[in-house]
Design an enzyme around this catalytic site. Structure first.
Site, PDB file in Angstrom:
ATOM      1  N   HIS A  94     -11.004 -21.737  63.300  1.00 50.91           N
ATOM      2  CA  HIS A  94     -10.071 -20.820  62.607  1.00 50.91           C
ATOM      3  C   HIS A  94      -8.861 -19.908  62.211  1.00 50.91           C
ATOM      4  O   HIS A  94      -8.436 -20.218  63.834  1.00 50.91           O
ATOM      5  CB  HIS A  94     -11.492 -19.058  62.876  1.00 50.91           C
ATOM      6  CG  HIS A  94     -11.276 -18.382  61.668  1.00 50.91           C
ATOM      7  ND1 HIS A  94      -9.920 -17.500  61.408  1.00 50.91           N
ATOM      8  CD2 HIS A  94     -12.158 -18.077  61.028  1.00 50.91           C
ATOM      9  CE1 HIS A  94     -10.487 -16.294  60.666  1.00 50.91           C
ATOM     10  NE2 HIS A  94     -11.674 -16.599  59.761  1.00 50.91           N
ATOM     11  N   ARG A 139      -5.912 -11.278  56.151  1.00 49.22           N
ATOM     12  CA  ARG A 139      -5.202 -12.037  55.368  1.00 49.22           C
ATOM     13  C   ARG A 139      -6.072 -10.845  53.754  1.00 49.22           C
ATOM     14  O   ARG A 139      -4.533 -11.365  52.374  1.00 49.22           O
ATOM     15  CB  ARG A 139      -5.479 -13.134  55.779  1.00 49.22           C
ATOM     16  CG  ARG A 139      -4.431 -13.639  56.583  1.00 49.22           C
ATOM     17  CD  ARG A 139      -3.995 -15.059  57.081  1.00 49.22           C
ATOM     18  NE  ARG A 139      -5.673 -15.545  57.354  1.00 49.22           N
ATOM     19  CZ  ARG A 139      -6.657 -16.699  57.228  1.00 49.22           C
ATOM     20  NH1 ARG A 139      -6.074 -17.927  56.497  1.00 49.22           N
ATOM     21  NH2 ARG A 139      -7.794 -16.616  57.787  1.00 49.22           N
TER      22      ARG A 139
END
Lengths: 230, 556
Positions: free
Chosen positions: B333, B353
């Protein structure tokens, strides 16, 4: 005790009463492991999400019993550490299909909430800093939304139940409240039902089949050219 | 570690870099953050992956010497558990003394296992004929830790075909199309089931789901419950399993499967980790929902994973003859915490994000589109830190890039972080960092097992009577999973495993119980000339201190 240089900073803790020196910067969980404990109970996600490692600790010379998640709390000099392996809490069985979000539901399944003396011990015991007592009071008023919102970040660690002098199990009361609030009070997403209907009517069958039959090159092109939503 | 003076959680050196991030922030905010950096083409993706993604380092893998996937390249850590002895000697096990008899045995109590239990029950298998066994506490799993959410193409602007395309493209087009089709078509149905259970999804006042666009997606499609999505769904399904009074055995992992004389799966040997006794669980259908392998720490990476994620299901299935796939592929990740030290490797959700936190380097410069698929985003982060040396180095030598989290409140309004990311905020607050005021340092962390046991759309493995669902399986994600598809996978294929296992249990007839597959596996190890003392499954990672281990005596 330290093999590798005296410069390395150590922290002195007491693991279930036994004095130990561990490196600086470890969490309670890692400190116990460093000292040789292979954990079975009292360790779960190790990231603050599951509540398995919720525990109490005390600082040397202080009477106060503090709470923490062992996977999150960094050890300090003079900490007395332990683990809590299990919470023997009451959870009645119910069928959410047959319940309604009314104040009677709480009193039927968790009548002990009426004994709440508003001492706020549950709130002080919460390692997530939730307003536990406030949501129990809200449950007594039948305010489902308040219980659901205030309790939402609960990781069901059980510390509130272990500390409550009137044996209330706040986190299970909150669970019942959230389920009924989510099921009966929150509005349903109409677009989900519409999409399910379209799928059941076969609206996407042909296009999906085309995609599955497409060659790798065609698939790559479709992928590369697909528009990204802004 | 020396006593470094911290200013609001950060040492001076890192503060200097944060000032550069603050300086460029104003300029960066002038451009829509989704458009500030072009997406890489498929060719550019391939290049950065080849050069910087850990999966592409040949020396970190070896070819399996035995079993159904003999010859396949897998990480050494995976080969180590597959090329190992069983912890039990078949001669020590009395298969005639049955401790638990059930129609369906479910191994693992995460999201897939519980969906299987519930849907087996909804399909007619009585609660008392289902047994869930689990290694740690009931419900402890990676499922509980999922933050960003769960995907389903249920908005008008979206379609199952776009979901299909996104999955295939992110997975490098090697995914199993049948699994993908089934998945995208059933996902909206699962969301409705969750609403009926009482899952509190984030919604607009009129009931419209709040959905996010996150890396690799072409549409806003990730449903969430603040950043406790996995926890909230788990709380609902756990409660449901308890209300239905389905039996659960905790702290008793399966350590081997049992087969019958015809080669069908017929249950498992369980091991009570506390009393150290074994139990025989016989079942007509066995469902593996053991999750992934993050705690094997592939290539020594830290991990986001649960304590029990040691890939047990892989070796259990493999010894019973099940075929695996895509075991060469590991998901890192992009945004694991790289600082503070106490939380290194823990997840900083992709939704950050999604809501505007931009990755920037030491100088506050944008270097990547925040919405690339995970493998690509991770590879670019690694390139920035090690290829271009534009990362930030911490006092422990860890490198990372900034995730400019203060942008979230600036772009979406004050209070957004608190409302949408309470878990993240707590995580960093506990370590003295306020992510609303300062950026957080991130670096790729071991997150997900992309491949696994081969299944078909009925969740059947290649061993009769053995079903599998969730992270332990492979095929749906190809060589790289998209955000929000693991939780949906748990539900779509967990449900299917429950339904088809229930169907099979109605008719299946078990023969004599055996451990022939273990005898055979031992012979294979011998024939391949493998001399090793390794045993698997390993059940738990080893985190004890060196001195404690070196002075341990196994004498009583």
């Amino acid at each position: 005790m330290s093999k590798s240089g005296e410069a390395e900073r150590k922290v002195r803790v007491y693991i279930m009463g036994q004095e130990c020196e561990v490196p600086f910067g470890l969490t309670i969980m890692k400190a116990m492991e460093y000292a040789g404990y292979k954990l079975i109970r009292g360790a779960g996600c190790r990231g603050g999400f599951c509540g398995a490692c919720a525990t109490v600790y005390r600082m040397e010379g202080d009477y106060k019993l503090r709470v923490a998640l062992a996977c999150q709390k960094i050890v300090e000099d003079g900490m007395y550490l332990t683990q809590i392996p299990f919470t023997p809490a009451n959870k009645p069985a119910y069928d959410v299909e047959k319940l309604a979000p009314s104040v009677n539901v709480f009193l039927e399944y968790y009548p002990e909430i009426a004994k709440c003396v508003s001492c706020n011990t549950c709130t002080k015991a919460c390692p997530q800093d939730l307003e536990v007592m406030d949501y129990i009071q809200a449950a007594l008023r039948g305010d489902f939304e308040e219980v659901a919102q205030l309790s939402f970040d609960c990781i069901t660690c059980g510390l509130c139940a272990m500390r409550c002098p009137t044996e209330i199990v706040p986190y299970n009361v909150a669970l019942l409240a959230r389920r009924l609030y989510g099921k009966y009070v929150m509005p349903r997403a109409k677009h989900v039902d519409e999409r399910i209907k379209e799928i059941e009517e076969g609206k996407f069958d042909e296009e999906t089949k085309n995609l599955m039959d497409a060659s790798l090159d065609v698939l790559k092109e479709l992928y590369t050219k697909r528009e990204i939503e802004k | 570690m020396s006593r470094i003076k911290l200013i609001r959680g950060y040492p001076e050196g890192m503060r200097e870099s944060i000032e550069l991030v603050e300086k460029t922030r104003e300029e960066r905010l002038k451009h829509p953050y989704k458009e500030t950096f072009d997406f890489l083409t498929l060719e550019e993706r391939e290049e950065v992956l080849q050069n910087h993604h850990p999966d592409y380092k040949r020396e970190m893998k070896r070819a399996l010497k035995i079993g159904p996937n003999k010859g396949d390249l897998v990480p050494h850590e995976v080969a180590d558990i597959l090329e190992a002895h069983s912890p039990v000697n078949p001669k020590d096990i009395d298969l005639t003394d049955i401790d638990y008899e059930s129609d369906i045995l479910i191994i693992g109590s995460g999201g897939a296992g519980l969906a299987a239990a519930l849907w087996a029950n909804y399909s007619g298998t009585k609660a008392e004929d289902i047994l869930i066994v689990t290694k740690l506490r009931f419900g402890d799993s990676n499922s509980k830790m999922s933050q960003a959410g769960i995907q389903a193409a249920d908005r008008r602007q979206d379609s199952p075909m776009l979901h299909y395309l996104d999955i295939m493209g992110a997975g490098h087009f090697v995914n199993d199309p049948e699994l993908v089709k089934t998945f995208v078509m059933e996902a909206p149905f699962i969301i409705r089931w969750h609403e009926e259970l009482g899952v509190m999804y984030d919604k607009e006042p009129d009931g419209t789901m709040v959905e996010d666009l996150i890396g690799g997606l072409s549409r806003l499609r990730v449903h969430c419950c603040r950043d406790y999505t996995g926890l909230e769904i788990m709380r609902n399904v756990i409660d449901e399993v308890q209300n239905l009074d389905i039996s659960v055995l905790e702290f008793s992992p399966a350590i081997e499967l049992i087969t019958d004389e015809h080669g069908q799966a017929a249950g498992a040997i369980l091991w009570n980790m506390e009393t150290e006794e074994y139990y025989i669980a016989r079942a007509k259908s066995t469902i593996l929902t053991t999750g992934g392998f993050g705690r094997l720490h592939i290539q020594k990476f830290p991990t986001t994973n649960h304590y029990g994620s040691t890939g047990d299901g892989l070796i259990l299935a493999y010894r019973a003859g099940a075929k695996l796939r895509d075991m060469d592929s590991v998901q890192y990740h992009p945004t694991g915490a790289a600082y503070p030290e106490a939380i290194v490797g823990l997840l900083c959700t992709a939704k950050l994000r999604g809501r505007g936190a931009q990755p920037v380097n030491r100088f506050g410069q944008v270097f990547v589109n925040p919405f690339e698929p995970r493998d690509v985003e991770s590879a670019v982060f690694i390139e920035e830190c090690y290829g271009k040396s534009k990362g930030v180095e911490t006092s422990t030598g860890m490198r990372g890039v900034w995730l400019d989290t203060p942008m979230i409140d600036i772009l979406n309004g004050e209070g957004t972080t608190e409302k949408a990311f309470p878990a993240m905020l707590r995580q960093f607050n506990r370590q003295g960092v306020d992510m609303r005021k300062d950026p957080i340092l991130v670096f790729p962390t071991l997150h997900f097992q992309n491949g696994g046991v081969v299944i078909n759309v009925m969740a059947e493995t290649t061993v009769p009577g053995l079903f599998a669902a969730g992270e332990v399986t492979g095929g749906l994600h190809g060589k790289n999973r998209l955000v929000g598809n693991s939780w949906m996978e748990l539900q779509v294929f967990g449900r299917r495993a429950g339904i088809y296992a229930a169907e099979r249990a109605k008719e299946a007839k078990l023969g004599k119980l055996t451990l022939n597959h273990l005898v055979k596996y031992e012979e294979m190890l011998k024939e391949a000339g493998m001399e090793t003392e390794r045993k698997s499954p390993v059940l738990l990672p080893e985190y004890r201190g060196e001195r404690a281990i070196s002075h341990a005596l196994d004498i009583f």
